[in-house]
Scaffold this active site. Sequence first.
Site, PDB file in Angstrom:
ATOM      1  N   ASP A  77       0.879  -1.167   0.000  1.00 52.97           N
ATOM      2  CA  ASP A  77       0.000   0.000   0.000  1.00 52.97           C
ATOM      3  C   ASP A  77       0.915   1.214   0.000  1.00 52.97           C
ATOM      4  OD1 ASP A  77      -1.662   2.134   0.550  1.00 52.97           O
ATOM      5  OD2 ASP A  77      -2.428   1.339   2.448  1.00 52.97           O
ATOM      6  N   LYS A 114       2.682  11.213  -3.332  1.00 51.39           N
ATOM      7  CA  LYS A 114       1.660  10.515  -4.119  1.00 51.39           C
ATOM      8  C   LYS A 114       0.733  11.479  -4.867  1.00 51.39           C
ATOM      9  CE  LYS A 114      -1.817   6.874  -3.437  1.00 51.39           C
ATOM     10  NZ  LYS A 114      -2.319   5.926  -2.432  1.00 51.39           N
ATOM     11  N   GLU A 163      -7.316   0.425  -4.551  1.00 51.68           N
ATOM     12  CA  GLU A 163      -7.357   0.322  -3.090  1.00 51.68           C
ATOM     13  C   GLU A 163      -8.689  -0.228  -2.569  1.00 51.68           C
ATOM     14  OE1 GLU A 163      -6.084   4.259  -1.992  1.00 51.68           O
ATOM     15  OE2 GLU A 163      -4.069   3.875  -2.751  1.00 51.68           O
ATOM     16  N   ASP A 177     -12.856   5.477   2.557  1.00 49.68           N
ATOM     17  CA  ASP A 177     -11.418   5.541   2.859  1.00 49.68           C
ATOM     18  C   ASP A 177     -11.014   6.977   3.200  1.00 49.68           C
ATOM     19  OD1 ASP A 177      -8.643   5.615   2.852  1.00 49.68           O
ATOM     20  OD2 ASP A 177      -8.408   4.412   1.046  1.00 49.68           O
TER      21      ASP A 177
HETATM   22  P1  ADP Z   1      -2.970   7.421   3.679  1.00 41.31           P
HETATM   23  O1  ADP Z   1      -3.828   6.375   3.087  1.00 41.31           O
HETATM   24  O2  ADP Z   1      -3.257   8.799   3.175  1.00 41.31           O
HETATM   25  O3  ADP Z   1      -1.522   7.090   3.610  1.00 41.31           O
HETATM   26  P2  ADP Z   1      -3.588   6.527   6.371  1.00 41.31           P
HETATM   27  O4  ADP Z   1      -4.644   5.583   6.031  1.00 41.31           O
HETATM   28  O5  ADP Z   1      -2.302   5.975   6.838  1.00 41.31           O
HETATM   29  O6  ADP Z   1      -3.335   7.580   5.211  1.00 41.31           O
HETATM   30  O7  ADP Z   1      -4.181   7.535   7.472  1.00 41.31           O
HETATM   31  C1  ADP Z   1      -3.401   8.466   8.117  1.00 41.31           C
HETATM   32  C2  ADP Z   1      -4.290   9.397   8.909  1.00 41.31           C
HETATM   33  O8  ADP Z   1      -5.001   8.650   9.893  1.00 41.31           O
HETATM   34  C3  ADP Z   1      -3.497  10.458   9.659  1.00 41.31           C
HETATM   35  O9  ADP Z   1      -4.134  11.712   9.534  1.00 41.31           O
HETATM   36  C4  ADP Z   1      -3.563   9.973  11.084  1.00 41.31           C
HETATM   37  O10 ADP Z   1      -3.461  11.030  12.030  1.00 41.31           O
HETATM   38  C5  ADP Z   1      -4.946   9.354  11.111  1.00 41.31           C
HETATM   39  N1  ADP Z   1      -5.119   8.437  12.249  1.00 41.31           N
HETATM   40  C6  ADP Z   1      -4.356   7.364  12.589  1.00 41.31           C
HETATM   41  N2  ADP Z   1      -4.793   6.801  13.721  1.00 41.31           N
HETATM   42  C7  ADP Z   1      -5.884   7.524  14.116  1.00 41.31           C
HETATM   43  C8  ADP Z   1      -6.784   7.452  15.232  1.00 41.31           C
HETATM   44  N3  ADP Z   1      -6.652   6.515  16.177  1.00 41.31           N
HETATM   45  N4  ADP Z   1      -7.792   8.369  15.307  1.00 41.31           N
HETATM   46  C9  ADP Z   1      -7.933   9.323  14.368  1.00 41.31           C
HETATM   47  N5  ADP Z   1      -7.119   9.449  13.307  1.00 41.31           N
HETATM   48  C10 ADP Z   1      -6.103   8.569  13.175  1.00 41.31           C
HETATM   49 MG    MG Z   2      -4.522   4.758   2.323  1.00 44.11          MG
END
Ligand code: ADP
Ligand code: MG
Length: 586
Positions: A9, A70, A147, A169
Site C-alpha cells: 500500500d 503521491k 485500493e 477511505d
Molecule cells: P494514507 O492512506 O493517506 O496514507 P492513512 O490511512 O495511513 O493515510 O491515514 C493516516 C491518517 O489517519 C493520519 O491523519 C492519522 O493522524 C490518522 N489516524 C491514525 N490513527 C488515528 C486514530 N486513532 N484516530 C484518528 N485518526 C487517526
Molecule cells: Mg490509504
Amino acid sequence: MKEMIVGIDLGTTNSELAVVREDVLQVVPVHGNVIMPSCVGLDLAGKILVGRSARNQMIASPEDTVLSVKRKMGETSKILMGGKEYSPEEISALILLELKKEGEKQLGQPIAKAVITVPAYFDDIRRKATQTAGRLAGLEVVRILNEPTAAAVAYGAGSRGQENLLVYDLGGGTFDVSVVQVEAGVVEVKSSHGDTRLGGDDFDQLLVDYAREEFRKMHHKELAPTPQNLRRLKDIMEKAKCRLSDEPYVRIREEFIDGRNHLELEIERYAYEQMILPLLEKTLECVHQSLSDARLNPGDLHKVMLVGGATRTPLVQNLLRDRLQTDPHFEIDPDLIVAMGAAIQGGVLGGEKQHSVLVDITPHTLSMVAVSDQYGYPRLVCVPILHRNTPLPAAKSEIFQTMVDNQKEVQVAAYQGEEPFPEDNRLIGDFMIENLSRAPAGNPITVHFALDLNGMLKVTAAEKNTGLSKSAVLDTHAAGVIDFEAARRNLKSLIREEEPEGTADRFSSKAESASEAPAERQELLIAAKDLRRRAEALLQKEVAAGDAEEIRKHLQESRQAIEERRWGRLQEINDTLSDLLFYLED
Ligand code: ADP
Ligand code: MG
C-alpha cells in the site's frame, strides 16, 4: 511452484508491506513498525532517510524533506530536495526500495515481485507512474490494484455470490469512497468519488488552530508561527486527535513549546467533533453521490467497510451508522487492510490459496446505561461504548454526568446487545461508585471499558475532577447464562416443600406443563414493547400536550406493571394504549 509476490500500500501519508507465505498472511514491520510514513529526506551528511526518521527531521530541515509525493504522481513537475530536483516517480521509488530492503531483512528472502495499490480514481498516467516507481526500486509490478478492491478482497469478497460493497477511505490527506460490486468472484469498482484535499491532516490543522487560540488566551500573545513551532504543535495535536478516538477528553501540557512558554489545554471529544463535522458532511455528500452513480440505495449495500487511519474517529463511524442505517465494518485494521488485500491478491497470483483476514472481534455492542431526556421524559437508555465488530483487545471511554446537585453515587451498569433500551439488552454486571465529591449536577464521570480476547470486560468509572475511581471485571460470556445445576437444586427444594413426595421426574414434567403460561406472558411483553416503541416515536413528533401527558402516564404504568409482574393489569394498559395510539397515529 509457489512464488512470493508481496502486497504494497503506497499511501499518501503512510505505506505498508504485507505478504502471504505458506498460507500465512503477515504484515511486515519496517524499522520495527508496521506503518511507515511515506516520507523521504536527506540528513545533514546528505544521506537518504526514508520513513519515520525522515519525518522526524522534518521540523529541523523542511527543505530537505518530502511528504505526500503521491499527490504528484504522473505530473511532470519536479520536487526539490536538498537543492536537487527529483521526479515524483524517483521519490516514490525510494519509499518502495526501503520497503523492499527492510522486507527482505524481515522475511529472509529476496523480494522481486509486488502488487501495488492505487486509488480507484488514478488515471492511466498515474498508474504507469506508479509502475515505473516500482521498476526503479527493482520490483516487477505484477499488478496495479485499486485500493477499494484490495479492501474488499481482505474482507473475503467474492466468496459469497453477488455483493454490493461501499468502501469509505479517509486517510491523512485524501478521501475516497467507492462502490464495489462483486459478482462471480470478480470485483469491480462501480463508482468512485472523493476529495484529494481532505483527510486527517485537516483535522490536525483545526486542532492546531484551536491550540494557538488557547495559547493566545493564556499568554496574551501569539505563538510565534515558526516552522519548528508549527510542526511541533502539529505533532502534538495529531497525537491528541488519535487519543480522542478512544478517550472523551484529552489534557495537553507541553513545556516550552516555543522555548519559553508552556502550552496547556484540555479538549473534549464533543468540541472536537463540532470542529470536524462540516468536513465529514462533505464526505457524506460524496458517499451519496457515489451511491447514486452506482444506481444503488443505502439499503442495497451488503457491507460498508472503513479504510484509512482517520476512520478510527468515532464520529465518522456514528455518522455512517446513522445515515446509511447499517453498522460499518472496521474489524480489519483500517491502516493495514489495503496492504493485506494486496498481499492476498499477490498470494493468489503467486499460487497461494485464496485467503481472507481473520480477526477477533466483539460480536455484540457493549453499552453503559444512562438516563436520557431525548424522549421528552427521563428514560434509561444504553449508550454504546464498544460497538459490535470492534477488534480485540479493545478499550474506549465516554463521559457521563451526574443528574442532581451533590449527587453522592452513580450506578455503573454494563449491557450487551444492539437495542437502544436496557430492558431489551442483556445485563452483564453493575456496581455503584460512591462518595462522589459535592458538586453541582453535571459532575463528569468517565467510564472506561476494556475488553480482552477472552471476553473479560473491565469497567472502570472515575470522577473526572477528583480521580476517585472504582472498577470491576465482568465476564461477557457468562451474561444471562444461569448456573443450571444451582437453579435446578433451588427449584427442587421449592417443589419438595410444597409436595414432599416430589421427585426429579415430577420436577421436569411440571416445568414443561408450566411452559405455556410464560409463552402468553412473552406475547404480552412483546405487545407492550411494541406499543412503547410506537408511543415513543409519537412523542418525538408533535403531539398535543394533553395527549403526550396521557401517553407518558400509560408508559409509566406499563413499566410499573411489568416491574410488579401484574400481567392482568399489563393487558389492560396495553389495550388502552393501543386504542389511544390508534386514534393519535394520523
Ligand atoms: P494514507 O492512506 O493517506 O496514507 P492513512 O490511512 O495511513 O493515510 O491515514 C493516516 C491518517 O489517519 C493520519 O491523519 C492519522 O493522524 C490518522 N489516524 C491514525 N490513527 C488515528 C486514530 N486513532 N484516530 C484518528 N485518526 C487517526
Ligand atoms: Mg490509504
